[in-house]
Design a protein around this motif. Structure first.
Motif, mmCIF file in Angstrom:
data_model
loop_
_atom_site.group_PDB
_atom_site.id
_atom_site.type_symbol
_atom_site.label_atom_id
_atom_site.label_comp_id
_atom_site.label_asym_id
_atom_site.label_seq_id
_atom_site.Cartn_x
_atom_site.Cartn_y
_atom_site.Cartn_z
ATOM 1 N N GLU A 130 0.838 -1.198 0.000
ATOM 2 C CA GLU A 130 0.000 0.000 0.000
ATOM 3 C C GLU A 130 0.878 1.255 0.000
ATOM 4 O O GLU A 130 1.865 1.325 0.736
ATOM 5 C CB GLU A 130 -0.904 0.022 1.233
ATOM 6 N N SER B 29 2.109 4.926 0.987
ATOM 7 C CA SER B 29 1.982 5.666 2.240
ATOM 8 C C SER B 29 1.550 7.097 1.977
ATOM 9 O O SER B 29 1.801 7.648 0.906
ATOM 10 C CB SER B 29 3.310 5.650 3.000
ATOM 11 N N THR C 244 -8.654 -0.429 2.091
ATOM 12 C CA THR C 244 -7.235 -0.669 1.835
ATOM 13 C C THR C 244 -6.636 -1.507 2.963
ATOM 14 O O THR C 244 -7.192 -1.582 4.058
ATOM 15 C CB THR C 244 -6.452 0.658 1.743
ATOM 16 N N ARG D 262 -10.630 -4.330 -2.346
ATOM 17 C CA ARG D 262 -9.845 -3.104 -2.252
ATOM 18 C C ARG D 262 -10.463 -1.999 -3.113
ATOM 19 O O ARG D 262 -10.875 -2.234 -4.247
ATOM 20 C CB ARG D 262 -8.398 -3.350 -2.688
ATOM 21 N N HIS E 52 -9.384 2.068 -3.817
ATOM 22 C CA HIS E 52 -8.496 3.204 -3.593
ATOM 23 C C HIS E 52 -8.782 4.222 -4.693
ATOM 24 O O HIS E 52 -9.093 3.837 -5.827
ATOM 25 C CB HIS E 52 -7.029 2.735 -3.656
ATOM 26 N N ASP F 69 -5.756 0.042 -8.329
ATOM 27 C CA ASP F 69 -5.016 -1.026 -7.651
ATOM 28 C C ASP F 69 -3.598 -1.230 -8.161
ATOM 29 O O ASP F 69 -2.826 -1.951 -7.537
ATOM 30 C CB ASP F 69 -5.768 -2.356 -7.802
ATOM 31 N N ILE G 186 -2.189 -4.332 -6.263
ATOM 32 C CA ILE G 186 -2.136 -4.419 -4.806
ATOM 33 C C ILE G 186 -3.401 -5.126 -4.330
ATOM 34 O O ILE G 186 -4.510 -4.810 -4.792
ATOM 35 C CB ILE G 186 -2.033 -3.024 -4.182
#
Length: 218
Positions: free
Chosen positions: A33, A35, A98, A152, A154, A158, A165
């Protein structure tokens, strides 16, 4: 056992061990993931209560955030979704999902993210999230239902150039978080509006503070 059988068995065991070590190496190299730059300064004073409960094939989430800061806050609780035509729409139940922290934990959230730092992919423009302005002494609350199994989600997808991810497997616990920032820190014009739209960029995450539930296991 003949010498040929013994040699064949050792070869099979060696191949199995190599496969295990190879998978372990692949897992270690799996994309992680991205940061976010941590917020700086002192978080605004809020009273946050929340619960995450597993019921059947869904997680039921309830939260309330009370503004005790003395100034206006923006609560980033409007995650964009998409209609059947692909156009963005407002969906109160939309959340981001996530991987987070300890092994097996996921974060279900309504908050801003930074644009992933990579030289392998570019985005035409920043993704966006909206939030509601909450005056001093006022509160915002919601009840959400998130289907299981979790997938997931985001704002930037991904895959950032190194492969997709994935969420932890298995997922063993979840926390729910809401992003909040002072209206005076909003990195865009129009922060005095009832609904404010901000970019998913580090300029937002640097002034965003997270209010999170205790981890829920199932």
């Amino acid at each position: 056992m003949t010498r040929t059988e013994s040699w064949g068995r050792r070869r099979l065991l060696g191949a199995a061990l190599a496969a295990v070590l190879s998978c372990a190496a692949c897992g270690a190299d799996a994309p992680a993931e991205p940061s976010d730059p941590p917020a700086t300064g002192t978080p605004p004073a809020v009273r946050f209560t929340s619960s995450v409960e597993s019921r059947g094939q869904a997680l039921h989430i309830r939260y309330e955030l009370v503004n005790e800061s003395g100034g206006e806050l923006i609560v980033l609780n409007r995650v964009p979704a998409h209609s059947a035509s692909g156009a963005p729409v407002t969906d109160p139940g939309a959340v981001y999902v996530t991987g987070a922290g300890p092994k097996g934990r996921v974060e279900i959230a309504k908050r801003a993210f930074a644009m992933p730092v990579t030289d392998k992919k570019t985005w035409a423009q920043p993704a966006q999230i909206s939030g509601v302005t909450v005056r001093p002494g006022r509160a915002v609350s919601e009840e959400l239902t998130v289907p299981l199994p979790l997938h997931r989600h985001h704002p930037y997808g991904d895959d950032y150039g190194d492969g997709p991810i994935s969420l932890p497997d298995p997922v063993t616990e979840a926390v729910f978080c809401v992003g909040v920032l002072r209206a005076t820190d909003a990195p865009s014009a129009g922060a005095e509006a009832a609904v404010v739209t901000l970019p998913h960029l580090s300029s937002t995450t640097r002034v965003q503070y997270l209010s999170c539930s205790p981890p829920a296991r199932w």
